[in-house]
Scaffold this active site. Structure first.
Site, PDB file in Angstrom:
ATOM      1  N   GLU A 279      38.886   5.560  83.576  1.00 53.16           N
ATOM      2  CA  GLU A 279      40.065   4.708  83.797  1.00 53.16           C
ATOM      3  C   GLU A 279      41.356   5.451  83.458  1.00 53.16           C
ATOM      4  O   GLU A 279      42.108   5.042  82.580  1.00 53.16           O
ATOM      5  CB  GLU A 279      39.959   3.454  82.920  1.00 53.16           C
ATOM      6  CG  GLU A 279      38.695   2.642  83.126  1.00 53.16           C
ATOM      7  CD  GLU A 279      38.556   1.503  82.111  1.00 53.16           C
ATOM      8  OE1 GLU A 279      39.367   1.420  81.157  1.00 53.16           O
ATOM      9  OE2 GLU A 279      37.629   0.702  82.270  1.00 53.16           O
ATOM     10  N   PRO A 280      41.645   6.559  84.108  1.00 57.23           N
ATOM     11  CA  PRO A 280      42.858   7.310  83.761  1.00 57.23           C
ATOM     12  C   PRO A 280      44.116   6.621  84.298  1.00 57.23           C
ATOM     13  O   PRO A 280      44.114   6.095  85.409  1.00 57.23           O
ATOM     14  CB  PRO A 280      42.653   8.647  84.470  1.00 57.23           C
ATOM     15  CG  PRO A 280      41.821   8.302  85.661  1.00 57.23           C
ATOM     16  CD  PRO A 280      40.925   7.163  85.242  1.00 57.23           C
ATOM     17  N   ARG A 318      59.527   3.627  76.060  1.00 57.97           N
ATOM     18  CA  ARG A 318      58.709   4.563  75.288  1.00 57.97           C
ATOM     19  C   ARG A 318      59.464   5.231  74.132  1.00 57.97           C
ATOM     20  O   ARG A 318      58.931   5.307  73.029  1.00 57.97           O
ATOM     21  CB  ARG A 318      58.063   5.638  76.183  1.00 57.97           C
ATOM     22  CG  ARG A 318      57.150   5.082  77.273  1.00 57.97           C
ATOM     23  CD  ARG A 318      56.204   6.118  77.838  1.00 57.97           C
ATOM     24  NE  ARG A 318      55.123   6.425  76.926  1.00 57.97           N
ATOM     25  CZ  ARG A 318      55.025   7.513  76.219  1.00 57.97           C
ATOM     26  NH1 ARG A 318      55.896   8.469  76.350  1.00 57.97           N
ATOM     27  NH2 ARG A 318      54.024   7.686  75.380  1.00 57.97           N
ATOM     28  N   CYS A 350      72.668  -3.599  73.390  1.00 58.77           N
ATOM     29  CA  CYS A 350      73.273  -3.824  72.072  1.00 58.77           C
ATOM     30  C   CYS A 350      72.271  -3.735  70.938  1.00 58.77           C
ATOM     31  O   CYS A 350      72.013  -4.721  70.240  1.00 58.77           O
ATOM     32  CB  CYS A 350      73.972  -5.174  72.082  1.00 58.77           C
ATOM     33  SG  CYS A 350      75.124  -5.260  73.437  1.00 58.77           S
TER      34      CYS A 350
HETATM   35  N1  LLP Z   1      41.586   1.710  79.989  1.00 63.46           N
HETATM   36  C1  LLP Z   1      41.945   0.828  79.042  1.00 63.46           C
HETATM   37  C2  LLP Z   1      40.999  -0.213  78.659  1.00 63.46           C
HETATM   38  C3  LLP Z   1      43.208   0.927  78.441  1.00 63.46           C
HETATM   39  O1  LLP Z   1      43.548   0.057  77.501  1.00 63.46           O
HETATM   40  C4  LLP Z   1      44.094   1.955  78.834  1.00 63.46           C
HETATM   41  C5  LLP Z   1      45.428   2.070  78.232  1.00 63.46           C
HETATM   42  C6  LLP Z   1      43.689   2.834  79.856  1.00 63.46           C
HETATM   43  C7  LLP Z   1      42.417   2.696  80.395  1.00 63.46           C
HETATM   44  C8  LLP Z   1      44.576   3.942  80.379  1.00 63.46           C
HETATM   45  O2  LLP Z   1      44.840   4.883  79.415  1.00 63.46           O
HETATM   46  P1  LLP Z   1      45.621   6.241  79.781  1.00 63.46           P
HETATM   47  O3  LLP Z   1      44.704   7.085  80.652  1.00 63.46           O
HETATM   48  O4  LLP Z   1      46.845   5.881  80.494  1.00 63.46           O
HETATM   49  O5  LLP Z   1      45.872   6.871  78.465  1.00 63.46           O
HETATM   50  N2  LLP Z   1      52.277   2.060  76.670  1.00 63.46           N
HETATM   51  C9  LLP Z   1      51.644   3.194  76.024  1.00 63.46           C
HETATM   52  C10 LLP Z   1      50.225   3.408  76.489  1.00 63.46           C
HETATM   53  C11 LLP Z   1      49.341   2.204  76.322  1.00 63.46           C
HETATM   54  C12 LLP Z   1      47.949   2.428  76.816  1.00 63.46           C
HETATM   55  C13 LLP Z   1      47.174   1.157  76.825  1.00 63.46           C
HETATM   56  N3  LLP Z   1      45.871   1.263  77.353  1.00 63.46           N
HETATM   57  C14 LLP Z   1      52.509   4.436  76.219  1.00 63.46           C
HETATM   58  O6  LLP Z   1      53.574   4.351  76.851  1.00 63.46           O
HETATM   59  O7  LLP Z   1      52.164   5.496  75.711  1.00 63.46           O
END
Ligand code: LLP
Length: 432
Positions: A279-280, A318, A350
């Site tokens: 799940e990237p 972020r 603000c």
């Molecule tokens: N699968 C599940 C169950 C997840 O909770 C997430 C991310 C992913 C896949 C994807 O993960 P990735 O490959 O993108 O690392 N808002 C934060 C990141 C939150 C990620 C939440 N879950 C940021 O801006 O760093």
């Protein structure tokens, strides 16, 4: 493995250089589509997806829609064969609208509602990842009512520290995600008893922006062992969903080697005799997008120099939320080298927390200077809000020399249009 960066400078005849997204000038895009503006590269999205697919040809890659759910982005990936990882009814709708095959959609998340589960069952998706016993029971009830059998995987919390930012670590005992490792076997025996459920696999996701592969190795090993134990006890475990989490290079971090990552995954899948689901999100979308913003004012005080830009924390959370560091570059650079100045790049909101970058050494900025905020394709637009009644940034995608708007700018009428006065206030506002 070197993957292209689609945001490069092209030299002008006068020696100045100007950043482009693939073949399209960012100066041109800013003039045509306005700022703040998210600019995505189709080529980068494609290449990043294909890079993963190439090293893991037998895995199902379910792009994590939360990273960037714009239907054009999701469609670009679906066209290449990607599935989707969704965590809400809204993301499910996006994925289906964008053309993702429903049999390639995985539904994760700790708080799925009855409505969301019903929508997932009606869409006949690949699997629903379960994160608690009450959720399991509710899904069984809805499945029986609908006369279907829900394909489920239990998301296991392996109690492995991903060594990433605290707010995006999800695989430790104290995190709200998944079922404790020791309770998983009990849950699978319960699935066997419930007539509305069928077990299809096992899942985990230990966190996001992982730079070291060691936590993956540890967690996947635990999952493999559990899969083998469950299989021996007669449970159907066809797939192992290893989640997302692959980190990217924001500020000089050494990105995990993609071949080594693939090796760990392949070994785990082979040992368990399971198909692997991934799940990237960030890995695919992050470096594929930038946020284009224009300096409104430069304010020089005794203590600091502030460049006040037209994007803010409502567009890009972020930096303030995770203290995240994103490279900021001038879109146009002059021929002659100039002395730099240390600036804080801040938005108009603000709150002192409204910053994009602090303490950056950049050539002197002035009103109108265009800046590119790098690696903003993931968790940028998807986390935006309307705070301070600001309209979110527009979004465009570029492919070669072509570009198109993929999210229109809203109007203030759109913003306020969903609100209304209470019935006793109706006569208190004069017609304008
Ligand atoms: N699968 C599940 C169950 C997840 O909770 C997430 C991310 C992913 C896949 C994807 O993960 P990735 O490959 O993108 O690392 N808002 C934060 C990141 C939150 C990620 C939440 N879950 C940021 O801006 O760093």
């Amino acid at each position: 493995m070197q993957i292209i960066d689609p945001f490069n400078y092209i030299n002008d005849n006068d020696g100045s250089r100007h950043m482009h997204a693939e073949g399209v000038s960012l100066n041109f895009l800013a003039t045509k589509a306005g700022t703040p503006l998210y600019v995505y590269s189709y080529q980068a999205l494609t290449e990043r997806y294909n890079t993963l697919k190439k090293v893991l040809p037998d895995s199902l890659i379910c792009y994590s829609v939360k990273a960037n759910g714009n239907i054009s982005i999701v469609n670009s990936l679906a066209q290449l064969g990607a599935g989707a990882d969704v965590v809400s009814g809204g993301e499910l709708k996006r994925a289906i609208t964008a053309g993702v095959e429903t049999k390639k959609i995985v539904f994760s998340g700790v708080g799925k509602t009855e409505l969301e589960m019903a929508a997932a069952l009606s869409a006949n998706i690949l699997q629903i990842n379960i994160e608690s016993e009450p959720e399991l029971e509710l899904l069984n009830k809805i499945s029986l009512e609908k006369g279907v059998i829900a394909p489920v995987a239990v998301r296991v919390n392996p109690d492995v520290d991903a060594n990433t930012h605290d707010k995006i670590s999800t695989g430790r005992q104290e995190d709200k995600f998944g079922i404790p490792y020791k309770d998983a076997i009990y849950l699978y025996s319960k699935i066997k008893e419930l007539k509305g459920l069928e077990s299809v696999g096992l899942a985990t996701h230990i966190g996001s922006q992982l730079i070291s592969l060691e936590p993956f190795r540890k967690a996947f090993k635990k999952l493999t062992q559990l899969a083998l134990t469950l299989k021996t006890s007669g449970h159907n475990i066809r797939s192992l969903d290893f989640g997302g989490g692959l980190g990217i290079n924001y500020s000089g971090e050494l990105e995990p080697n993609i071949n080594d990552y693939a090796k760990i995954i392949k070994a785990a899948g082979d040992e368990a005799g399971c198909q692997v689901i991934l799940e990237p999100g960030r890995f695919i979308a992050g470096p594929s997008g930038i946020l284009l913003t224009r300096v409104i004012y430069v304010k020089r005080t005794e203590a600091r120099t502030f460049a006040i830009v037209d994007c803010a924390m409502n567009d890009f959370m972020r930096p303030t939320l995770y203290n995240a560091w994103h490279k900021v570059e001038l879109v146009s650079q002059q021929k002659n080298k100039v002395d730099t100045e240390t600036v804080d790049i801040v938005g108009p909101i603000c709150e002192s927390g409204d910053f994009i970058a602090k303490d950056r050494d950049l050539p002197p900025l002035s009103s109108g200077t265009l800046l590119s905020i790098k690696d903003a394709g993931a968790y940028g637009a998807s986390m935006s809000s309307y705070y301070n009644s600001r309209l979110p940034a527009g979004e465009v995608i570029v492919s070669g020399n072509e570009w198109d708007i993929i999210k229109k700018r809203q109007s203030l009428e759109d913003l306020i249009g969903l609100e209304n006065f209470a019935h006793w206030q109706k006569n208190s506002v004069k017609e304008q």
